[in-house]
Write a protein that holds these residues in place. Structure first.
Motif, PDB file in Angstrom:
ATOM      1  N   THR A 197     -14.347  -5.508  91.588  1.00 28.19           N
ATOM      2  CA  THR A 197     -13.123  -5.856  90.867  1.00 28.19           C
ATOM      3  C   THR A 197     -11.882  -5.586  91.691  1.00 28.19           C
ATOM      4  OG1 THR A 197     -14.259  -5.261  88.823  1.00 28.19           O
ATOM      5  CG2 THR A 197     -11.869  -5.544  88.710  1.00 28.19           C
ATOM      6  N   GLY A 198     -11.844  -4.441  92.369  1.00 24.54           N
ATOM      7  CA  GLY A 198     -10.662  -4.089  93.152  1.00 24.54           C
ATOM      8  C   GLY A 198     -10.362  -5.123  94.216  1.00 24.54           C
ATOM      9  N   PHE A 199     -11.388  -5.574  94.907  1.00 26.13           N
ATOM     10  CA  PHE A 199     -11.193  -6.582  95.953  1.00 26.13           C
ATOM     11  C   PHE A 199     -10.694  -7.886  95.356  1.00 26.13           C
ATOM     12  CE2 PHE A 199     -12.703  -9.886  98.887  1.00 26.13           C
ATOM     13  CZ  PHE A 199     -12.117  -9.439 100.064  1.00 26.13           C
ATOM     14  N   GLN A 200     -11.266  -8.289  94.244  1.00 26.66           N
ATOM     15  CA  GLN A 200     -10.833  -9.525  93.587  1.00 26.66           C
ATOM     16  C   GLN A 200      -9.389  -9.410  93.099  1.00 26.66           C
ATOM     17  OE1 GLN A 200     -14.009  -9.764  90.731  1.00 26.66           O
ATOM     18  NE2 GLN A 200     -15.213 -11.154  92.002  1.00 26.66           N
ATOM     19  N   ASN A 201      -9.007  -8.219  92.614  1.00 29.13           N
ATOM     20  CA  ASN A 201      -7.612  -8.021  92.199  1.00 29.13           C
ATOM     21  C   ASN A 201      -6.655  -8.220  93.367  1.00 29.13           C
ATOM     22  OD1 ASN A 201      -8.225  -7.477  89.543  1.00 29.13           O
ATOM     23  ND2 ASN A 201      -8.190  -5.251  89.770  1.00 29.13           N
ATOM     24  N   LEU A 202      -7.046  -7.731  94.547  1.00 31.50           N
ATOM     25  CA  LEU A 202      -6.183  -7.904  95.707  1.00 31.50           C
ATOM     26  C   LEU A 202      -6.102  -9.375  96.124  1.00 31.50           C
ATOM     27  CD1 LEU A 202      -6.857  -4.861  98.071  1.00 31.50           C
ATOM     28  CD2 LEU A 202      -5.260  -5.097  96.166  1.00 31.50           C
ATOM     29  N   LEU A 203      -7.206 -10.091  95.979  1.00 35.36           N
ATOM     30  CA  LEU A 203      -7.169 -11.528  96.289  1.00 35.36           C
ATOM     31  C   LEU A 203      -6.170 -12.249  95.395  1.00 35.36           C
ATOM     32  CD1 LEU A 203     -10.823 -12.780  96.919  1.00 35.36           C
ATOM     33  CD2 LEU A 203      -8.969 -12.497  98.557  1.00 35.36           C
ATOM     34  N   TRP A 204      -6.162 -11.873  94.101  1.00 33.22           N
ATOM     35  CA  TRP A 204      -5.207 -12.491  93.179  1.00 33.22           C
ATOM     36  C   TRP A 204      -3.785 -12.082  93.524  1.00 33.22           C
ATOM     37  CZ3 TRP A 204      -5.775 -16.349  89.823  1.00 33.22           C
ATOM     38  CH2 TRP A 204      -7.080 -16.706  89.445  1.00 33.22           C
ATOM     39  N   SER A 260      -6.194  -0.871  93.123  1.00 33.37           N
ATOM     40  CA  SER A 260      -7.195  -1.746  93.733  1.00 33.37           C
ATOM     41  C   SER A 260      -7.230  -1.560  95.243  1.00 33.37           C
ATOM     42  CB  SER A 260      -6.905  -3.208  93.382  1.00 33.37           C
ATOM     43  OG  SER A 260      -7.047  -3.434  91.993  1.00 33.37           O
ATOM     44  N   ALA A 261      -6.073  -1.365  95.852  1.00 29.32           N
ATOM     45  CA  ALA A 261      -6.028  -1.111  97.286  1.00 29.32           C
ATOM     46  C   ALA A 261      -6.797   0.159  97.623  1.00 29.32           C
ATOM     47  CB  ALA A 261      -4.578  -0.997  97.756  1.00 29.32           C
ATOM     48  N   ALA A 262      -6.634   1.187  96.792  1.00 33.11           N
ATOM     49  CA  ALA A 262      -7.370   2.435  97.008  1.00 33.11           C
ATOM     50  C   ALA A 262      -8.872   2.203  96.893  1.00 33.11           C
ATOM     51  CB  ALA A 262      -6.911   3.487  96.000  1.00 33.11           C
ATOM     52  N   GLU A 263      -9.298   1.440  95.886  1.00 35.48           N
ATOM     53  CA  GLU A 263     -10.722   1.164  95.699  1.00 35.48           C
ATOM     54  C   GLU A 263     -11.311   0.466  96.921  1.00 35.48           C
ATOM     55  OE1 GLU A 263     -11.427  -0.969  92.130  1.00 35.48           O
ATOM     56  OE2 GLU A 263     -10.555   0.559  90.834  1.00 35.48           O
ATOM     57  N   VAL A 264     -10.584  -0.516  97.430  1.00 33.94           N
ATOM     58  CA  VAL A 264     -11.074  -1.266  98.585  1.00 33.94           C
ATOM     59  C   VAL A 264     -11.142  -0.367  99.812  1.00 33.94           C
ATOM     60  CG1 VAL A 264     -10.523  -3.141 100.189  1.00 33.94           C
ATOM     61  CG2 VAL A 264     -10.356  -3.515  97.722  1.00 33.94           C
ATOM     62  N   LEU A 265     -10.097   0.406 100.059  1.00 33.16           N
ATOM     63  CA  LEU A 265     -10.084   1.292 101.229  1.00 33.16           C
ATOM     64  C   LEU A 265     -11.181   2.350 101.139  1.00 33.16           C
ATOM     65  CD1 LEU A 265      -6.225   1.738 101.641  1.00 33.16           C
ATOM     66  CD2 LEU A 265      -7.771   0.450 103.154  1.00 33.16           C
ATOM     67  N   GLY A 266     -11.556   2.717  99.920  1.00 33.18           N
ATOM     68  CA  GLY A 266     -12.635   3.678  99.760  1.00 33.18           C
ATOM     69  C   GLY A 266     -13.987   3.130 100.144  1.00 33.18           C
ATOM     70  N   GLN A 267     -14.120   1.822 100.185  1.00 30.79           N
ATOM     71  CA  GLN A 267     -15.399   1.185 100.500  1.00 30.79           C
ATOM     72  C   GLN A 267     -15.458   0.675 101.931  1.00 30.79           C
ATOM     73  OE1 GLN A 267     -16.905  -1.230  96.922  1.00 30.79           O
ATOM     74  NE2 GLN A 267     -14.754  -0.952  96.458  1.00 30.79           N
ATOM     75  N   LEU A 268     -14.469   1.043 102.725  1.00 32.87           N
ATOM     76  CA  LEU A 268     -14.415   0.642 104.127  1.00 32.87           C
ATOM     77  C   LEU A 268     -14.500   1.881 105.015  1.00 32.87           C
ATOM     78  CD1 LEU A 268     -11.529  -1.972 103.863  1.00 32.87           C
ATOM     79  CD2 LEU A 268     -13.939  -2.477 104.305  1.00 32.87           C
ATOM     80  N   PRO A 269     -14.896   1.724 106.268  1.00 30.78           N
ATOM     81  CA  PRO A 269     -14.952   2.880 107.164  1.00 30.78           C
ATOM     82  C   PRO A 269     -13.599   3.590 107.229  1.00 30.78           C
ATOM     83  CG  PRO A 269     -16.051   0.991 108.154  1.00 30.78           C
ATOM     84  CD  PRO A 269     -15.372   0.486 106.922  1.00 30.78           C
TER      85      PRO A 269
END
Length: 208
Positions: free
Chosen positions: A87-94, A133-142
């Motif tokens: 969801t977080g990634f999709q929110n950033l796309l929007w 959402s940015a935090a969620e995405v960054l949490g799933q990246l190295p």
């Protein structure tokens, strides 16, 4: 889809799937790509096709390719004890308004480093759900020095949901997030119970 679910797809079946990747119907092309990506020994072929489609003039095709590449990047990161939905990634796309972006801008999604640079830009967005959402995405990246610094900043955000998302993201990075211990410790003693619970998870993860 049936062709690639065979125990051992034949050469003819694979040729048929590749032909479907060039079909005039967008939904057929998307389905063919998803089926190809579901085959472990053909996943690299699917990802290469997805990168090619980042320049497709149709927004639906680009978004489908972006989400497939994002799922691939997630697999490169050590899986945490729990998993978020995308969801977080999709929110950033929007928030990025991908439908208004030129196709050339989509090349940022080719690898984890590009996605991280892209996600960092949303940390200062005026909308709390976008920062979360940015935090969620960054949490799933190295983890990088830049991403950890941004997550530490978001963990002290004025909005509770943003703080919670950032603290959970820091928990995902475990001992790599030691530089954020001051803000994690502070959050453990203040804020609502969701923030404190997320801080407790982060403290436990950092010290593992």
């Amino acid at each position: 889809g049936y062709l690639v679910r065979l125990p051992k797809p034949t050469v003819a079946a694979m040729d048929a799937v590749r032909a479907l990747l060039a079909d005039v119907d967008i939904d057929v092309r998307k389905r063919a790509l998803s089926c190809l990506a579901g085959m472990p020994d053909r996943r690299d072929d699917a990802l290469q096709q997805a990168k090619t489609w980042l320049g497709d003039p149709d927004r639906a095709v680009r978004d489908h390719s972006i989400l497939l590449l994002w799922s691939s990047v997630q697999r490169e990161v050590l899986a945490p004890p729990w998993r978020w939905y995308p969801t977080g990634f999709q929110n950033l796309l929007w928030a990025w308004e991908s439908w208004q972006q030129p196709a050339t801008a989509c090349t940022v999604f080719e690898d984890a480093q590009g996605i991280a640079r892209w996600a960092l830009k949303f940390a200062n967005d005026e909308r709390p759900h976008v920062r979360a959402s940015a935090a969620e995405v960054l949490g799933q990246l190295p983890a990088t020095a830049d991403s950890l610094a941004v997550l530490a900043k978001l963990a002290a955000d004025d909005t509770s949901n943003v703080r919670k998302a950032a603290l959970l993201a820091l928990a995902w990075h475990q001992h790599d997030a030691r530089s954020a211990l001051p803000v994690i410790t502070k959050s453990y003693g203040e804020g609502d119970w969701l923030v404190r619970a997320a801080a407790a998870m982060a403290l436990r993860a950092v010290h593992q």
